[in-house]
Design an enzyme around this catalytic site. Structure first.
Site, PDB file in Angstrom:
ATOM      1  N   GLU A   1      -6.999   4.211   7.602  1.00 42.85           N
ATOM      2  CA  GLU A   1      -6.708   5.650   7.750  1.00 42.85           C
ATOM      3  C   GLU A   1      -8.431   6.583   7.281  1.00 42.85           C
ATOM      4  O   GLU A   1      -8.925   7.378   7.407  1.00 42.85           O
ATOM      5  CB  GLU A   1      -5.840   5.733   6.973  1.00 42.85           C
ATOM      6  CG  GLU A   1      -4.506   6.094   7.906  1.00 42.85           C
ATOM      7  CD  GLU A   1      -2.873   5.237   7.121  1.00 42.85           C
ATOM      8  OE1 GLU A   1      -1.948   5.276   7.123  1.00 42.85           O
ATOM      9  OE2 GLU A   1      -3.092   4.810   5.615  1.00 42.85           O
TER      10      GLU A   1
ATOM     11  N   HIS B   1      -9.038   0.102   5.883  1.00 45.08           N
ATOM     12  CA  HIS B   1      -7.879   1.009   6.419  1.00 45.08           C
ATOM     13  C   HIS B   1      -8.411   1.755   7.171  1.00 45.08           C
ATOM     14  O   HIS B   1      -9.179   2.664   7.582  1.00 45.08           O
ATOM     15  CB  HIS B   1      -7.173   1.572   5.167  1.00 45.08           C
ATOM     16  CG  HIS B   1      -5.582   1.817   5.762  1.00 45.08           C
ATOM     17  ND1 HIS B   1      -5.334   2.538   6.893  1.00 45.08           N
ATOM     18  CD2 HIS B   1      -4.677   0.793   5.760  1.00 45.08           C
ATOM     19  CE1 HIS B   1      -4.188   2.070   6.794  1.00 45.08           C
ATOM     20  NE2 HIS B   1      -3.323   0.921   6.265  1.00 45.08           N
TER      21      HIS B   1
ATOM     22  N   GLU C   1      -4.666  -5.216  10.744  1.00 42.68           N
ATOM     23  CA  GLU C   1      -4.231  -4.119  10.754  1.00 42.68           C
ATOM     24  C   GLU C   1      -4.447  -3.200  12.097  1.00 42.68           C
ATOM     25  O   GLU C   1      -4.912  -2.349  12.803  1.00 42.68           O
ATOM     26  CB  GLU C   1      -3.472  -3.619  10.038  1.00 42.68           C
ATOM     27  CG  GLU C   1      -3.628  -3.860   8.381  1.00 42.68           C
ATOM     28  CD  GLU C   1      -2.975  -2.230   7.699  1.00 42.68           C
ATOM     29  OE1 GLU C   1      -1.289  -2.826   7.308  1.00 42.68           O
ATOM     30  OE2 GLU C   1      -3.865  -1.621   7.735  1.00 42.68           O
TER      31      GLU C   1
ATOM     32  N   ASN D   1       0.653  -1.166   0.298  1.00 39.63           N
ATOM     33  CA  ASN D   1       0.210   0.106   0.389  1.00 39.63           C
ATOM     34  C   ASN D   1       1.134   0.832   0.001  1.00 39.63           C
ATOM     35  O   ASN D   1       1.838   1.306   0.698  1.00 39.63           O
ATOM     36  CB  ASN D   1      -1.434  -0.292   1.522  1.00 39.63           C
ATOM     37  CG  ASN D   1      -2.015   1.452   1.139  1.00 39.63           C
ATOM     38  OD1 ASN D   1      -2.014   1.760   0.303  1.00 39.63           O
ATOM     39  ND2 ASN D   1      -1.967   0.912   2.217  1.00 39.63           N
TER      40      ASN D   1
ATOM     41  N   LYS E   1      -0.006   3.830  -0.193  1.00 40.30           N
ATOM     42  CA  LYS E   1      -0.760   5.395   0.163  1.00 40.30           C
ATOM     43  C   LYS E   1      -0.871   6.673  -0.579  1.00 40.30           C
ATOM     44  O   LYS E   1      -0.783   6.723  -1.648  1.00 40.30           O
ATOM     45  CB  LYS E   1       0.231   6.142   1.763  1.00 40.30           C
ATOM     46  CG  LYS E   1      -0.132   3.862   2.613  1.00 40.30           C
ATOM     47  CD  LYS E   1      -0.784   4.561   4.408  1.00 40.30           C
ATOM     48  CE  LYS E   1      -0.550   3.438   4.695  1.00 40.30           C
ATOM     49  NZ  LYS E   1      -0.249   3.524   6.607  1.00 40.30           N
TER      50      LYS E   1
ATOM     51  N   SER F   1       4.049  -2.206  10.244  1.00 41.23           N
ATOM     52  CA  SER F   1       5.162  -1.948  11.015  1.00 41.23           C
ATOM     53  C   SER F   1       6.062  -3.636   9.400  1.00 41.23           C
ATOM     54  O   SER F   1       6.855  -3.909  10.278  1.00 41.23           O
ATOM     55  CB  SER F   1       5.871  -1.466  11.589  1.00 41.23           C
ATOM     56  OG  SER F   1       4.511  -0.125  12.349  1.00 41.23           O
TER      57      SER F   1
ATOM     58  N   GLY G   1       2.752   2.447  10.766  1.00 42.90           N
ATOM     59  CA  GLY G   1       3.490   3.401  10.558  1.00 42.90           C
ATOM     60  C   GLY G   1       3.879   4.164  11.983  1.00 42.90           C
ATOM     61  O   GLY G   1       5.163   5.321  11.896  1.00 42.90           O
TER      62      GLY G   1
END
Length: 304
Positions: free
Chosen positions: A146, A144, A214, A60, A62, A260, A220
């Protein structure tokens, strides 16, 4: 009287000979050799996974990249030697999908990072599943964290997106995962199951779905769930699917881990039975590192 004694002695001698002969084991028959094609062929090694199908690795990207940096990344990926028994997908920003599709090896498929809930129209800034199909994009990442926690998409909205994408023959990487405070409160399973239910309420065909667990606190941040923590959630997700969807879906669907993942930790994570691959963020922007993660499938291989 001598004759009977001689007769008895003779019988005893013959009996002793018979017993000695019986005590000597007969030669063992030569073992039969099982033939698998060629008798000189080395033993094969196969991937041992809880889900069926190939190991799955998605990248991904992003909201990252420029035409030049993506061109360099594509060059690195095209030059990499990748294990054959892995499905590989990358998700560039929308505006670079065409560039990637036209220059990246066919070995790697293309995913979008989002899609609209239904047919296109007066929805400024959105991309429809039909448009993804039109440019040859076969996958989409939905749910996701985000999108959930920054954009504000809720479970039901995401589930409906997944349903519509699948109806247009776009395959779905369905993301779930808990916040740090939810994990610390012991609510990891509750959160993941609630997010799963929203997908299950909208999806009827799971054949084109990959689930990505996730944990939000690991995305991240440099923190990563331990292999044991990830395996625990993956196994629980599979059990939930067995009870609430079907045993067939539970036994065939691939459940991948994201958070990560990098070249240094992927091999240990890949060894866990219910981890069927990875959804990779930052490390997918580095060609050699992403290749290492793809090739971590070798950690799952066992002698056939």
């Amino acid at each position: 009287m001598a004759a009977p004694s001689s007769l008895a002695s003779s019988r005893l001698t013959r009996l002793a000979d018979i017993r000695r002969a019986a005590a000597v084991p007969a030669p063992a028959p030569a073992p039969q050799q099982l033939r698998f094609g060629c008798s000189r062929r080395r033993a094969q090694r196969v991937v041992a996974m809880a889900g069926s199908g190939k190991f799955f690795v998605g990248g991904n990207w992003k909201c990252n990249g420029t035409k030049d940096s993506i061109s360099k990344l594509i060059t690195d990926l095209n030059a990499a030697t990748l294990e054959s028994d892995v499905d590989v997908v990358v998700a560039p920003p929308f505006i670079y999908i065409d560039q990637v599709k036209n220059s990246l090896t066919d070995r790697i498929e293309i995913s979008a990072q989002n899609t609209w809930i239904g047919k296109g129209g007066a929805y400024t800034g959105e991309i429809s599943a039909e448009q993804l199909v039109d440019i040859g994009c076969k996958w989409v990442v939905l749910g996701h964290s985000e999108r959930r926690h920054i954009i504000g998409e809720d479970d039901q909205f995401i589930g409906k997106k997944a349903s519509y994408a699948l109806s247009q023959n776009v395959k779905v990487i369905a993301c779930i995962g808990e916040l740090l405070e939810e994990r610390e409160a012991g609510k990891t399973f509750d959160v993941c199951f609630k997010q799963l239910k929203a997908f299950a309420d909208s999806i009827t065909n799971w054949a084109d779905v990959v689930i990505a667990y996730e944990p939000v606190w690991a995305i991240g941040t440099g923190k990563v769930a331990s292999p044991e923590q990830a395996q625990e959630v993956h196994a629980a997700v599979r059990d939930w699917l067995k009870t609430n969807v079907s045993p067939e879906v539970a036994s065939t669907i691939r459940i991948i881990y994201g958070g990560s993942v990098n070249a240094a930790n992927c091999a240990e994570l890949a060894k866990k039975g219910d981890i069927d691959g990875f959804l990779v963020g930052g490390a997918s922007l580095k060609g050699p590192d992403f290749a290492t993660i793809i090739n971590s499938v070798t950690s799952k291989k066992v002698a056939a």
